[in-house]
Design an enzyme around this catalytic site. Structure first.
Site, PDB file in Angstrom:
ATOM      1  N   GLU A  51       0.869  -1.175   0.000  1.00 19.60           N
ATOM      2  CA  GLU A  51       0.000   0.000   0.000  1.00 19.60           C
ATOM      3  C   GLU A  51       0.908   1.227   0.000  1.00 19.60           C
ATOM      4  OE1 GLU A  51      -2.498  -0.256   3.422  1.00 19.60           O
ATOM      5  OE2 GLU A  51      -3.698  -1.893   2.628  1.00 19.60           O
ATOM      6  N   ASP A  62      -5.881   8.823  10.104  1.00 17.61           N
ATOM      7  CA  ASP A  62      -4.549   8.364  10.469  1.00 17.61           C
ATOM      8  C   ASP A  62      -4.077   8.994  11.765  1.00 17.61           C
ATOM      9  OD1 ASP A  62      -3.762   6.602   8.252  1.00 17.61           O
ATOM     10  OD2 ASP A  62      -4.088   8.399   7.041  1.00 17.61           O
ATOM     11  N   TYR A 177     -10.462  -4.758   3.509  1.00 17.92           N
ATOM     12  CA  TYR A 177      -9.553  -4.298   4.561  1.00 17.92           C
ATOM     13  C   TYR A 177     -10.366  -4.154   5.845  1.00 17.92           C
ATOM     14  CZ  TYR A 177      -5.788  -1.390   6.631  1.00 17.92           C
ATOM     15  OH  TYR A 177      -4.784  -0.882   7.418  1.00 17.92           O
TER      16      TYR A 177
END
Length: 277
Positions: A51, A62, A177
């Site tokens: 990734e 994040d 994911y």
């Protein structure tokens, strides 16, 4: 859509009977040249899927580590053009390791959707993870991406219930994911028992492989999660390895590429221990 490198790689992993290791780095961190060297070193260190983060000024999902990596890359002059050029350069030496571009919609939108999809495909990108585009916006990028031959990979979370899951999976390709914790990246460790139950629930809805990330840092954690999932995703730990290797001015050192490669190798050994177990 036609088969991608992701499909080929996950089929090979299934035939081998082991989970894969998915590694995340931020494109251009700490600079374009060093980032390109890190990217080229990942498969040899044990990464099965890569990734590649598209730097953005406001990566809201994040944690501090990846936020800092994005800022380092942007301050060093990283652009979408340079990120796609990194993929093209990588493909000159490796035509088999899947690359997924991961990030947020704003840099893609600014680049231009049609131009981005065409250039990404031509560069050798295999899939996209765009964390702030929900299924309700599939017409915006997801469906055009699949038409262009790029897998659009969705995230499922601990709060994605059985009512919501079919919408999340509807146009997903490549793999699913699973975000193993609620919150931002790199801030907590996943619970392997809970992960196992979540993976089983997702697999009841889709034949796609399930990769699990957010919070995996050690070979032991990689082994535990790998025993429950088709792949283990590691990101924050790798960008922190970059950060720790930099000099006092934030520049790359001779240790930078090796620091990341060594950590990937140790994580890969953990994933393979999950297979042996």
């Amino acid at each position: 859509m036609s088969q991608t490198r992701l499909d080929t790689r996950f089929a090979a992993l299934a035939a081998e009977g082991r989970p894969g290791l998915v590694t995340f780095i931020t494109a251009g961190d700490p600079d374009t040249e060093t980032s390109g060297k890190i990217l080229a070193a990942l498969p040899g260190a044990g990464a099965d899927v890569i990734e590649l983060g598209m730097p953005f000024t406001d990566p809201m999902a994040d944690g501090p580590a990846i936020q800092a990596a994005s800022l380092r890359a942007l301050h060093a002059g990283q652009t979408m053009v340079k990120t796609l050029a990194m993929v093209r350069d990588f493909r000159r030496g490796d035509d088999t390791t899947p690359i997924v571009l991961m990030g947020y919609y704003n840099p893609i939108y600014s680049y231009g959707n049609a131009r981005f999809l065409a250039d990404a495909k031509a560069a050798g990108v295999d899939g996209l993870i765009v964390v702030d585009l929900p299924p309700e916006a599939d017409d915006e990028l997801c469906l055009p991406a699949r038409d262009a031959g790029l897998a659009f990979i969705r995230l499922a979370t601990p709060t994605t219930d059985d009512k919501r899951l079919p919408a999340v999976l509807a146009n997903t390709a490549g793999f699913v994911y699973y975000v193993s914790i609620a919150g931002i990246t790199g801030t907590a460790a996943p619970d392997a028992t809970k992960v196992g139950r979540a993976v089983a629930r997702i697999k009841a809805h889709t034949p796609l492989p399930v990769a699990v990330g957010f919070g995996v840092r050690t070979p032991e954690q990689a082994a535990a999660i790998g025993a429950e999932a088709d792949a283990v995703v590691v990101g924050s730990a790798l960008v922190q390895a970059v950060e720790r290797s930099l000099d006092s001015d934030g520049r790359a050192t001779e240790a930078t590429v090796g620091a990341v490669s060594a950590l990937v190798a140790s994580l890969a050994s953990g994933v393979r221990r999950a297979h042996a177990a």
